[in-house]
Design a protein around this motif. Structure first.
Motif, PDB file in Angstrom:
ATOM      1  N   GLY A 105     -32.224 -35.823  38.472  1.00 48.89           N
ATOM      2  CA  GLY A 105     -33.357 -36.443  37.424  1.00 48.89           C
ATOM      3  C   GLY A 105     -33.511 -37.896  37.432  1.00 48.89           C
ATOM      4  N   PRO A 106     -34.794 -38.193  37.009  1.00 55.64           N
ATOM      5  CA  PRO A 106     -35.615 -37.258  36.532  1.00 55.64           C
ATOM      6  C   PRO A 106     -36.525 -36.785  37.717  1.00 55.64           C
ATOM      7  N   MET A 107     -37.249 -35.475  37.877  1.00 52.79           N
ATOM      8  CA  MET A 107     -37.920 -34.962  38.666  1.00 52.79           C
ATOM      9  C   MET A 107     -39.556 -34.890  38.454  1.00 52.79           C
ATOM     10  N   ILE A 108     -40.129 -35.732  39.223  1.00 54.96           N
ATOM     11  CA  ILE A 108     -41.526 -36.132  38.608  1.00 54.96           C
ATOM     12  C   ILE A 108     -42.604 -35.507  40.037  1.00 54.96           C
ATOM     13  N   PRO A 109     -43.007 -34.095  39.855  1.00 58.39           N
ATOM     14  CA  PRO A 109     -43.892 -33.562  40.698  1.00 58.39           C
ATOM     15  C   PRO A 109     -45.004 -34.370  41.060  1.00 58.39           C
ATOM     16  N   ILE A 110     -45.661 -34.413  41.925  1.00 54.16           N
ATOM     17  CA  ILE A 110     -46.687 -35.276  42.384  1.00 54.16           C
ATOM     18  C   ILE A 110     -47.782 -34.323  42.940  1.00 54.16           C
ATOM     19  N   TYR A 111     -48.901 -34.480  42.460  1.00 55.87           N
ATOM     20  CA  TYR A 111     -50.208 -33.692  42.747  1.00 55.87           C
ATOM     21  C   TYR A 111     -50.474 -33.204  44.189  1.00 55.87           C
ATOM     22  N   GLN A 112     -50.513 -32.077  44.599  1.00 58.67           N
ATOM     23  CA  GLN A 112     -50.849 -31.853  46.100  1.00 58.67           C
ATOM     24  C   GLN A 112     -49.823 -32.589  47.133  1.00 58.67           C
ATOM     25  N   LYS A 113     -48.568 -32.907  46.811  1.00 61.32           N
ATOM     26  CA  LYS A 113     -47.610 -33.422  47.583  1.00 61.32           C
ATOM     27  C   LYS A 113     -46.222 -32.778  47.345  1.00 61.32           C
ATOM     28  N   ALA A 114     -45.824 -32.234  48.598  1.00 65.31           N
ATOM     29  CA  ALA A 114     -44.272 -31.314  48.714  1.00 65.31           C
ATOM     30  C   ALA A 114     -43.376 -32.256  48.496  1.00 65.31           C
ATOM     31  N   LYS A 115     -42.515 -31.903  47.516  1.00 64.42           N
ATOM     32  CA  LYS A 115     -41.027 -32.557  47.343  1.00 64.42           C
ATOM     33  C   LYS A 115     -39.908 -31.559  47.203  1.00 64.42           C
ATOM     34  N   VAL A 116     -39.084 -32.047  47.722  1.00 64.55           N
ATOM     35  CA  VAL A 116     -37.705 -31.159  47.681  1.00 64.55           C
ATOM     36  C   VAL A 116     -36.490 -31.792  47.442  1.00 64.55           C
ATOM     37  N   ILE A 117     -35.701 -31.192  46.784  1.00 60.20           N
ATOM     38  CA  ILE A 117     -34.217 -31.686  46.325  1.00 60.20           C
ATOM     39  C   ILE A 117     -33.485 -30.499  47.077  1.00 60.20           C
ATOM     40  N   PHE A 118     -32.117 -30.894  47.231  1.00 63.24           N
ATOM     41  CA  PHE A 118     -31.113 -29.912  47.862  1.00 63.24           C
ATOM     42  C   PHE A 118     -29.835 -30.208  47.539  1.00 63.24           C
ATOM     43  N   THR A 119     -28.820 -28.955  47.636  1.00 65.01           N
ATOM     44  CA  THR A 119     -27.588 -29.394  47.641  1.00 65.01           C
ATOM     45  C   THR A 119     -26.880 -30.203  49.029  1.00 65.01           C
ATOM     46  N   SER A 120     -26.229 -31.261  48.851  1.00 57.96           N
ATOM     47  CA  SER A 120     -25.990 -31.933  50.039  1.00 57.96           C
ATOM     48  C   SER A 120     -24.708 -31.354  50.646  1.00 57.96           C
ATOM     49  N   THR A 121     -23.924 -30.670  49.632  1.00 60.31           N
ATOM     50  CA  THR A 121     -22.459 -30.017  50.060  1.00 60.31           C
ATOM     51  C   THR A 121     -22.878 -28.496  49.407  1.00 60.31           C
ATOM     52  N   SER A 122     -21.953 -27.612  50.032  1.00 59.64           N
ATOM     53  CA  SER A 122     -22.030 -26.236  49.676  1.00 59.64           C
ATOM     54  C   SER A 122     -21.907 -26.018  48.202  1.00 59.64           C
TER      55      SER A 122
END
Length: 232
Positions: A102-119
């Motif tokens: 965080g913070p996650m701030i979505p953007i209008y009409q723009k794809a964003k991704v977050i992910f687990t870098s380790t299992s």
């Protein structure tokens, strides 16, 4: 459900609902969406969920079959509402009660991704909680989630000399069988017409080769002699 041709990677996108969520949606096509390398289709990112109670966190959980299971998770975001200049959507994400992103701030009409870098491993349940940051005006959202479970292919691969020899044989004779991947491993998916040895210590070896139904003609190929563990 969406997959190819909507998704060029043929991922399977299934709807998921909760009584604690309400759905948001917008009209969005692939030309309007600013994509990233993950190329989630617009038809997936044009919908999102948000908590029914705008003051409550947005939560979802992943239940593991075993605490030893390993997972990789990807969360995809796209702002589906065109916010005014004095409006904001900002939130933090916790995993099992601990700050994760965080913070996650979505953007209008723009794809964003977050992910687990380790299992992710060691838990029977993984609880994700999205909470509004201070002074933000809109509650959290999420558009899509990808979850991948690590499969254990601990069985050794076929000895390379045998792989090279049987591949040459396949090409030389034009064997019209579904011979793909490793010839012997996993044992459940051994190539049709082969038998292999498995002693648990050494790489599998090809011990028999049956091409009797392949309609072969011509001379015996020299590569057959390279399969040194063939039993006659």
């Amino acid at each position: 459900m969406y997959r190819y041709k909507d998704d060029i990677y043929d991922r399977i996108w299934l709807p998921y609902e909760s009584s604690d969520w309400r759905q948001l949606s917008t009209s969005l096509n692939n030309d309007e969406l600013d994509k990233n390398d993950y190329k989630v289709p617009a038809i997936v990112l044009r919908t999102a969920v948000t908590p029914v109670n705008a003051s409550a966190p947005l939560q979802f959980n992943l239940d593991a079959d075993s605490i030893n299971d390993k997972y990789y998770l990807y969360m995809h975001f796209n702002e589906v509402e065109k916010l005014a200049g004095n409006e904001t959507r900002s939130f933090n994400i916790a995993l099992n009660g601990h700050f994760w992103f965080g913070p996650m701030i979505p953007i209008y009409q723009k794809a964003k991704v977050i992910f687990t870098s380790t299992s992710m491993t060691g838990y029977k349940r993984y609880l994700f909680s999205f909470s509004k940051t201070e002074n933000t005006t809109f509650p959290p959202i999420i558009n899509a989630i990808e979850v991948y479970k690590v499969k254990d292919f601990s069985q050794s691969e076929t000895q390379q000399d045998d792989v090279d020899a049987v591949t040459i044989i396949k090409n030389a004779y034009g064997v019209a069988r579904n011979w793909q991947g490793d010839p012997c491993a996993p044992a459940k998916y051994m190539w049709e017409g082969l038998n292999c040895s498995f002693d648990g210590l050494n790489p599998p070896r090809i011990t028999s080769l049956n091409l009797s139904s392949s309609g072969l003609t011509g001379q015996i190929h020299y590569s057959l002699s390279k399969l040194t563990m063939l039993q006659y």
